[in-house]
Design an enzyme around this catalytic site. Structure first.
Site, PDB file in Angstrom:
ATOM      1  N   GLU A 262      -4.353   1.910  -7.060  1.00 57.22           N
ATOM      2  CA  GLU A 262      -4.747   2.966  -6.142  1.00 57.22           C
ATOM      3  C   GLU A 262      -3.849   4.182  -6.367  1.00 57.22           C
ATOM      4  O   GLU A 262      -2.775   4.293  -5.764  1.00 57.22           O
ATOM      5  CB  GLU A 262      -4.622   2.501  -4.691  1.00 57.22           C
ATOM      6  CG  GLU A 262      -5.569   1.378  -4.321  1.00 57.22           C
ATOM      7  CD  GLU A 262      -5.656   1.192  -2.817  1.00 57.22           C
ATOM      8  OE1 GLU A 262      -6.762   1.219  -2.282  1.00 57.22           O
ATOM      9  OE2 GLU A 262      -4.586   1.045  -2.178  1.00 57.22           O
TER      10      GLU A 262
ATOM     11  N   HIS B 180       0.843  -1.198   0.000  1.00 56.71           N
ATOM     12  CA  HIS B 180       0.000   0.000   0.000  1.00 56.71           C
ATOM     13  C   HIS B 180       0.876   1.244   0.000  1.00 56.71           C
ATOM     14  O   HIS B 180       1.967   1.260   0.574  1.00 56.71           O
ATOM     15  CB  HIS B 180      -0.918  -0.015   1.223  1.00 56.71           C
ATOM     16  CG  HIS B 180      -1.966   1.038   1.185  1.00 56.71           C
ATOM     17  ND1 HIS B 180      -1.725   2.345   1.575  1.00 56.71           N
ATOM     18  CD2 HIS B 180      -3.261   0.990   0.795  1.00 56.71           C
ATOM     19  CE1 HIS B 180      -2.825   3.046   1.420  1.00 56.71           C
ATOM     20  NE2 HIS B 180      -3.785   2.259   0.958  1.00 56.71           N
TER      21      HIS B 180
END
Length: 256
Positions: free
Chosen positions: A167, A97
């Site tokens: 993302e 992430h």
């Protein structure tokens, strides 16, 4: 014809007590999921076992871990290993992430080590990739993201299933700017081309009920990885219900 799987998942990040996690999981445990919908939740490490117990091993909802070390054990104070999160009930592992890349030295090399560790122990890797606002402004979004994908998948057989979540860094978080379908389309197409057919591509970044349908209708998007809009169980279920609805037909289609 094989039914297409649509992945709908959320990471709770650093939120929820055990009581809150248990209450959320109980709502999901009582659901009948529409055919083709594959739900998953990724609680903080403290709540993995609690959530997995409520949702039951082998149940419809996959439980994940937000991170794990690439070594199976050792003197890594404060870390948890893949065998440990698997023992707690995780069946999926979130890796790379942007917050971990930015704040915890998560390099492409470490992402790759964690992908191999997850696969070694039978967990499904969920690899997050995405460019910063500066990289997009410089015209480097495609190069940045495809380089991250190639690094993450180095040494992984082409037929091995890995989830990829696009993302864009500028679109995630409380102050993120929602990406338009046009901004997403070229990147997810490039990811799918590099990753290959065994690797579903999800989209995450300021996903809401307002934009979820348009994002799901992009040809290469196989699901959504949702943040705040799914931190409430009702929000998660609303997104799953939306994903289960047939995509609207374009003018001139078979139902016009």
């Amino acid at each position: 014809m094989t039914e297409q799987t649509t992945w709908i998942g959320t990471s709770w990040k650093m939120t929820k007590t055990l009581a809150e996690a248990r209450a959320y999981a109980r709502v999901l445990a009582g659901c009948d999921w529409a055919p083709g919908i594959r739900p998953f939740v990724i609680p903080p490490a403290t709540a993995i076992a609690t959530v997995a117990e409520v949702l039951s091993p082998g149940g419809a909802v996959l439980v994940g871990a937000q991170d794990a070390h690439w070594e199976d054990e050792g003197a890594w104070t404060g870390e948890v290993s893949v065998p440990q999160v698997k023992d707690a009930g995780a069946r999926l592992l979130e890796i790379g992430h942007s917050e971990r890349r930015a704040h915890f030295a998560e390099t492409d090399e470490r992402v790759n080590l964690k992908v191999h560790a997850a696969l070694r122990h039978g967990l499904l890797p969920l690899v997050c990739v995405g460019e910063t606002a500066q990289q997009r402004a410089a015209g480097a979004a495609l190069d940045t993201v495809t380089a991250q994908v190639r690094a993450a998948l180095a040494g992984v057989p082409a037929t091995t299933r890995v989830l990829l979540a696009y993302e864009p860094v500028w679109a995630i978080g409380e102050h993120g700017t929602p990406a338009t379908p046009e901004q997403v389309r070229d990147v997810v197409t490039a990811i799918a081309r590099v990753a290959g057919p065994a690797r579903p591509v999800l989209y995450g970044g300021s996903v809401s009920l307002d934009n979820a349908r348009d994002l799901l209708d992009l040809p290469q998007v196989s699901g959504l990885f949702v943040g705040r809009a799914a931190w409430d169980a009702g929000g998660f279920l609303a997104l799953a219900d939306l994903a289960a609805q047939p995509a609207p037909q374009a003018p001139g289609g078979p139902y016009s």
